[in-house]
Write an enzyme that holds these catalytic residues in place. Structure first.
Site, mmCIF file in Angstrom:
data_model
loop_
_atom_site.group_PDB
_atom_site.id
_atom_site.type_symbol
_atom_site.label_atom_id
_atom_site.label_comp_id
_atom_site.label_asym_id
_atom_site.label_seq_id
_atom_site.Cartn_x
_atom_site.Cartn_y
_atom_site.Cartn_z
ATOM 1 C CB SER A 68 -0.888 -0.029 1.242
ATOM 2 O OG SER A 68 -1.788 1.041 1.243
ATOM 3 C CG ASP A 69 2.767 5.069 -1.195
ATOM 4 O OD1 ASP A 69 3.752 4.815 -0.470
ATOM 5 O OD2 ASP A 69 2.523 6.202 -1.617
#
Length: 162
Positions: free
Chosen positions: A76-77
């Site tokens: 994720s980011d």
């Protein structure tokens, strides 16, 4: 039904984020934390959710080749998108103060992308939240940046904190 299907997988979370750990735990998902040391640079041609999609996939790229049959990898980011600029994690508390102060009396977007990978597929999804900050009292902002974990958060803040 979805969470029942997850029981068939060895869920691997490539994230040091305490909030992501907490979220999966609250959902009752059993998972293992793995390290993903990736250069988080990106092209200046990317904008908004293109950045977080790219980085979530980039984080998975070095790990996906080591997946086993029942592994499900989550990467994720998150960024703060403000005035056509991506705000990532601040390098120090002063930079966090300045980042948050720059968001004063304006709206910005908090964008998160999640990449889910197995041996057979990969999907990336993103969500954007519009946030508006009014003016800040500098003493309150100084207290916040000196007291909370501002260095591990895009834009230097966590909406769930204060």
């Amino acid at each position: 039904m979805f969470f029942e299907k997850l029981k068939n997988y060895n869920v691997l979370l490539a994230s040091g984020s305490k909030r992501r750990h907490q979220l999966l735990s609250q959902l009752g998902v059993e998972f293992k934390i793995i390290n993903s040391c990736v250069d988080e640079s990106f092209s200046n041609n990317l904008k908004s959710s293109e950045i977080t999609d790219y980085l979530a996939k980039k984080k998975s790229s070095i790990l996906v080749k080591n997946l086993k049959k029942n592994d499900l990898l989550i990467t994720s980011d998150t960024i703060v998108w403000h005035k056509k600029t991506a705000l990532g994690k601040p390098k120090n508390r002063n930079e966090a103060f300045e980042m948050i102060k720059s968001l004063e009396n304006s709206s910005h977007e908090v964008i998160t992308s999640i990449c889910i990978s197995t041996l057979n597929f990969q999907i990336t999804v993103n969500e954007t939240t519009l946030v508006y900050f009014e003016n800040f009292d500098n003493n309150d902002l100084l207290y916040y940046t000196n007291t909370y974990d501002v260095l591990d958060r895009a834009g230097g803040y966590g909406i769930q904190d204060y």
